[in-house]
Scaffold this motif. Structure first.
Motif, PDB file in Angstrom:
ATOM      1  N   THR A  20       0.830  -1.206   0.000  1.00 14.40           N
ATOM      2  CA  THR A  20       0.000   0.000   0.000  1.00 14.40           C
ATOM      3  C   THR A  20       0.866   1.257   0.000  1.00 14.40           C
ATOM      4  O   THR A  20       0.627   2.198  -0.769  1.00 14.40           O
ATOM      5  N   GLU A  24       1.271   3.806  -3.310  1.00 13.81           N
ATOM      6  CA  GLU A  24       0.934   5.218  -3.149  1.00 13.81           C
ATOM      7  C   GLU A  24       2.115   6.113  -3.500  1.00 13.81           C
ATOM      8  O   GLU A  24       1.954   7.150  -4.155  1.00 13.81           O
ATOM      9  N   LEU A 107      -7.378   3.033  -2.383  1.00 18.64           N
ATOM     10  CA  LEU A 107      -6.305   2.830  -3.359  1.00 18.64           C
ATOM     11  C   LEU A 107      -6.772   1.920  -4.485  1.00 18.64           C
ATOM     12  O   LEU A 107      -6.528   2.193  -5.671  1.00 18.64           O
TER      13      LEU A 107
END
Length: 205
Positions: A20, A24, A107
């Motif tokens: 994650t 990002e 996301l």
């Protein structure tokens, strides 16, 4: 949980957290499995003991959500209709985890729109889930649903969740809590499944 199971759970979570953060910061296509494994302090080969591909990191609890729905169907109460079973399953999922409305979900929603591999994986996960849930519903409620009806009901259920999630995760309302988002999803599914809701009063007419 045994010590071994706890260690595996920690490593799995470390991989999810690393992925994650890297997706990002670096971008999905720019992040490799080797990058994720290194950030989680494991070898690249060990990665595949936990996930089959990079895409799977974005769907960490999809199997658990499907299983919760199948469990709800299997444990249906007398007089509980198919729509009520699905709504109960949704409540159970919300009580167990915030993953569906958390950072990974946000996301995943963004990457779905821009990365073909993620979009393909998401659609396959959804299609597989809908088919299995619809099949089990038709088997569990043969007097209320045929295959077509079960497919329509499941599609309305999944579509309501996805539609509500899309709106919720596109918002920049920092004050909204996971509980608020779960409640919004439940409200959306209540509306979508209203035509299938069972009216106990009708049984006594």
């Amino acid at each position: 949980m045994s010590l071994r199971a706890r260690k595996r759970a920690r490593t799995r979570q470390a991989l999810l957290d690393a992925a994650t953060e890297l997706f990002e910061r670096q971008g999905y296509d720019e992040t490799t499995i080797a990058d994720i494994a290194a950030a989680a302090e494991i070898g690249s080969r060990t990665f595949f003991s936990y996930f089959a591909s990079k895409e799977e990191l974005l769907f960490p609890e999809s199997d658990a959500r499907v299983q919760a729905t199948l469990d709800a169907i299997a444990t249906r109460a007398p007089g509980e209709g198919p729509a009520e079973v699905l709504l109960r399953a949704l409540r159970t999922v919300g009580e167990r985890s915030d993953e569906m409305v958390g950072p990974t979900a946000a996301l995943r929603t963004r990457l779905f729109q821009t990365v073909p591999a993620v979009r393909g994986r998401a659609l396959q996960v959804q299609l597989d889930a809908q088919r299995e849930i619809a099949r089990r519903l038709a088997e569990a409620f043969p007097d209320q649903l045929d295959e077509l009806g079960a497919g329509a009901l499941t599609g309305a259920f999944v579509g309501a969740i996805n539609g509500a999630l899309q709106v919720l995760l596109d918002r920049t309302d920092e004050a909204a809590t996971p509980a608020d988002r779960h409640q919004a999803i439940r409200t959306a599914t209540d509306v979508a499944l209203a035509p299938w809701r069972h009216d106990p009063k009708a049984d006594h007419k």
